[in-house]
Design a protein around this motif. Structure first.
Motif, PDB file in Angstrom:
ATOM      1  N   PRO A 241     -10.146   2.009   4.083  1.00 53.21           N
ATOM      2  CA  PRO A 241     -10.190   2.635   2.695  1.00 53.21           C
ATOM      3  C   PRO A 241      -9.553   1.705   1.633  1.00 53.21           C
ATOM      4  O   PRO A 241      -9.722   1.764   0.675  1.00 53.21           O
ATOM      5  CB  PRO A 241      -9.792   4.064   2.943  1.00 53.21           C
ATOM      6  CG  PRO A 241      -9.019   4.017   4.081  1.00 53.21           C
ATOM      7  CD  PRO A 241      -9.743   3.103   5.057  1.00 53.21           C
ATOM      8  N   TRP A 242      -8.488   0.944   2.262  1.00 53.71           N
ATOM      9  CA  TRP A 242      -7.698   0.001   1.452  1.00 53.71           C
ATOM     10  C   TRP A 242      -8.029  -1.242   1.242  1.00 53.71           C
ATOM     11  O   TRP A 242      -7.347  -2.351   1.004  1.00 53.71           O
ATOM     12  CB  TRP A 242      -6.290   0.117   1.880  1.00 53.71           C
ATOM     13  CG  TRP A 242      -5.489   1.400   1.458  1.00 53.71           C
ATOM     14  CD1 TRP A 242      -5.549   2.450   2.020  1.00 53.71           C
ATOM     15  CD2 TRP A 242      -4.644   1.504   0.372  1.00 53.71           C
ATOM     16  NE1 TRP A 242      -4.509   3.494   1.488  1.00 53.71           N
ATOM     17  CE2 TRP A 242      -4.174   2.915   0.347  1.00 53.71           C
ATOM     18  CE3 TRP A 242      -4.280   0.736  -0.750  1.00 53.71           C
ATOM     19  CZ2 TRP A 242      -3.353   3.205  -0.761  1.00 53.71           C
ATOM     20  CZ3 TRP A 242      -3.409   1.146  -1.746  1.00 53.71           C
ATOM     21  CH2 TRP A 242      -2.909   2.396  -1.889  1.00 53.71           C
TER      22      TRP A 242
ATOM     23  N   VAL B 118     -10.486  -1.462  -3.531  1.00 49.01           N
ATOM     24  CA  VAL B 118      -9.443  -1.316  -4.106  1.00 49.01           C
ATOM     25  C   VAL B 118      -9.846  -2.102  -5.872  1.00 49.01           C
ATOM     26  O   VAL B 118      -9.580  -1.349  -6.693  1.00 49.01           O
ATOM     27  CB  VAL B 118      -8.182  -1.850  -3.748  1.00 49.01           C
ATOM     28  CG1 VAL B 118      -7.105  -1.677  -4.906  1.00 49.01           C
ATOM     29  CG2 VAL B 118      -7.696  -1.295  -2.557  1.00 49.01           C
TER      30      VAL B 118
ATOM     31  N   VAL C 195      -4.658   8.054  -0.262  1.00 50.48           N
ATOM     32  CA  VAL C 195      -5.855   7.663   0.226  1.00 50.48           C
ATOM     33  C   VAL C 195      -5.632   7.154   1.833  1.00 50.48           C
ATOM     34  O   VAL C 195      -4.764   6.392   1.831  1.00 50.48           O
ATOM     35  CB  VAL C 195      -6.402   6.478  -0.442  1.00 50.48           C
ATOM     36  CG1 VAL C 195      -7.729   6.082   0.416  1.00 50.48           C
ATOM     37  CG2 VAL C 195      -6.635   6.805  -1.949  1.00 50.48           C
TER      38      VAL C 195
ATOM     39  N   ILE D 108     -12.715   7.004  -5.263  1.00 50.72           N
ATOM     40  CA  ILE D 108     -11.419   6.984  -5.531  1.00 50.72           C
ATOM     41  C   ILE D 108     -11.069   7.074  -6.930  1.00 50.72           C
ATOM     42  O   ILE D 108     -10.252   7.996  -7.317  1.00 50.72           O
ATOM     43  CB  ILE D 108     -10.530   5.950  -4.628  1.00 50.72           C
ATOM     44  CG1 ILE D 108     -10.948   6.530  -3.241  1.00 50.72           C
ATOM     45  CG2 ILE D 108      -9.157   5.979  -5.242  1.00 50.72           C
ATOM     46  CD1 ILE D 108     -10.604   5.074  -2.201  1.00 50.72           C
TER      47      ILE D 108
ATOM     48  N   SER E 140     -12.217   0.900  -7.233  1.00 53.60           N
ATOM     49  CA  SER E 140     -11.277   2.045  -7.874  1.00 53.60           C
ATOM     50  C   SER E 140     -10.383   1.607  -8.960  1.00 53.60           C
ATOM     51  O   SER E 140      -9.659   2.292  -9.637  1.00 53.60           O
ATOM     52  CB  SER E 140     -10.288   2.762  -6.725  1.00 53.60           C
ATOM     53  OG  SER E 140      -9.145   1.926  -6.735  1.00 53.60           O
TER      54      SER E 140
ATOM     55  N   GLY F 256     -14.745   2.665  -3.637  1.00 57.34           N
ATOM     56  CA  GLY F 256     -13.796   2.627  -4.806  1.00 57.34           C
ATOM     57  C   GLY F 256     -14.121   3.556  -5.832  1.00 57.34           C
ATOM     58  O   GLY F 256     -13.278   4.289  -6.491  1.00 57.34           O
TER      59      GLY F 256
ATOM     60  N   ARG G 206       0.853  -1.272  -0.006  1.00 53.73           N
ATOM     61  CA  ARG G 206      -0.011   0.059   0.125  1.00 53.73           C
ATOM     62  C   ARG G 206       0.868   1.218   0.102  1.00 53.73           C
ATOM     63  O   ARG G 206       1.953   1.354   0.415  1.00 53.73           O
ATOM     64  CB  ARG G 206      -1.037   0.176   1.280  1.00 53.73           C
ATOM     65  CG  ARG G 206      -1.726  -1.009   1.453  1.00 53.73           C
ATOM     66  CD  ARG G 206      -2.606  -0.790   2.731  1.00 53.73           C
ATOM     67  NE  ARG G 206      -3.442  -2.057   3.038  1.00 53.73           N
ATOM     68  CZ  ARG G 206      -4.516  -2.162   3.773  1.00 53.73           C
ATOM     69  NH1 ARG G 206      -4.796  -1.025   4.460  1.00 53.73           N
ATOM     70  NH2 ARG G 206      -4.940  -3.444   3.946  1.00 53.73           N
TER      71      ARG G 206
ATOM     72  N   HIS H 267      -6.329   3.741  -6.347  1.00 58.69           N
ATOM     73  CA  HIS H 267      -5.719   4.180  -4.814  1.00 58.69           C
ATOM     74  C   HIS H 267      -4.350   4.492  -4.903  1.00 58.69           C
ATOM     75  O   HIS H 267      -3.863   5.333  -4.312  1.00 58.69           O
ATOM     76  CB  HIS H 267      -5.995   2.846  -3.862  1.00 58.69           C
ATOM     77  CG  HIS H 267      -7.173   2.525  -3.424  1.00 58.69           C
ATOM     78  ND1 HIS H 267      -8.218   2.390  -4.196  1.00 58.69           N
ATOM     79  CD2 HIS H 267      -7.463   2.633  -2.168  1.00 58.69           C
ATOM     80  CE1 HIS H 267      -9.146   2.198  -3.163  1.00 58.69           C
ATOM     81  NE2 HIS H 267      -8.972   2.326  -2.130  1.00 58.69           N
TER      82      HIS H 267
END
Ligand SMILES: C[S@@+](CC[C@H](N)C(=O)[O-])C[C@H]1O[C@@H](n2cnc3c(N)ncnc32)[C@H](O)[C@@H]1O
Length: 258
Positions: free
Chosen positions: A153-154, A159, A171, A134, A162, A131, A101, A166
């Protein structure tokens, strides 16, 4: 019948993906497009696995010519049976990967002095929505996306939503909103109609949780409460749709297209 080497590879990859889902510095990328964007935006990718190398290389040729050699060099090929052991979701593109990340400090993201808006999502509950926010934020090139609340958020589902974007902007999760040196605009269906010309460049644009909207605490702190006009009878827009509408109204105005 598999060979001892194939069985060893299957056990190693199964363990690696299982462990990656539990490590906060790693993220499992589910699908080809998250891998494409991760590589394109400089992510450190640990491994790439496919159960259909021809399909994967076809996608690379179509959507990521710039990355074809890199993807081919990294790919480990496994059977469909092994591929299915790597996680709860089987992407139709037949590709899963592990990446590191990008770590962003939310306080530094808030302090970014670039003349670009920053998105704040208060307690988003739908990881696909998160996602999608993002993804559009990356497309418009905002300063970042910050979230509060229970969800990471990860999360791999976010992911996937998005498409791996990311990696294209900061993020981060925020425990509490600190004192701000940027204007705070609250987006709420009951606010004043949006005038994109009156959105200051470095605004923090806050959007509420899917069911209940923004908290009273955030509305009280906001410098303005703004709405996207809707036809009578429609109560609200989807969270990601409203972020997209706001960002593009500001962006098109700035580029002289509106
Ligand atoms: C699904 S909506 C929440 C609906 C909630 N029942 C409410 O009335 O606020 C999620 C978020 O999207 C944004 N949103 C949705 N429709 C909007 C509109 N017409 N104008 C401004 N923001 C909107 C708001 O930030 C809202 O908190």
């Amino acid at each position: 019948m598999s060979t001892p080497a194939e069985r060893e590879k299957a056990a190693r990859l199964t363990r690696q993906f299982h462990d990656a889902r539990r490590q906060s510095e790693l993220v499992v990328l589910e699908g080809f497009h998250p891998l494409k964007h991760a590589l394109r935006f400089g992510a450190r990718v640990e491994c790439v696995v496919t159960d259909d190398a021809d399909h994967m290389m076809g996608l690379a040729g179509e959507f990521a010519e710039d990355l074809t050699a890199e993807i081919q060099a990294r790919a480990e090929i496994v059977t469909q049976k092994v591929f299915r052991q790597l996680g709860p979701y089987e992407p139709h593109t037949g590709v899963v990967s592990i990446a590191h990340r990008t770590v962003s400090d939310p306080v530094e993201v808030l302090a970014d002095d670039r003349a670009a808006p920053l998105i704040l999502l208060e307690d988003p509950r739908h990881r696909g929505n998160l996602g999608a926010v993002i993804r559009v934020a990356a497309a418009v090139d905002v300063a970042g996306v910050l979230t509060t609340g229970t969800y990471d958020p990860w999360d791999p589902v976010a992911v996937r939503g998005s498409a791996g974007l990311h990696f294209a902007l900061p993020v981060a999760h925020l425990q509490q909103l600190p004192q701000l040196d940027r204007p705070l605009l609250a987006f709420d269906p009951r606010g004043e109609p949006l005038d994109p010309r009156r959105v200051p460049a470095r605004s923090l644009l806050a959007f509420g949780t899917e069911r209940h909207g923004l908290s009273d605490e955030l509305l009280d702190r906001a410098d303005a409460c703004v709405s996207l006009p809707m036809r009578p009878g429609v109560s609200s827009l989807n969270l990601a749709t409203s972020v997209a509408a706001v960002l593009y109204s500001v962006r098109l105005l700035a580029s002289g297209s509106a």
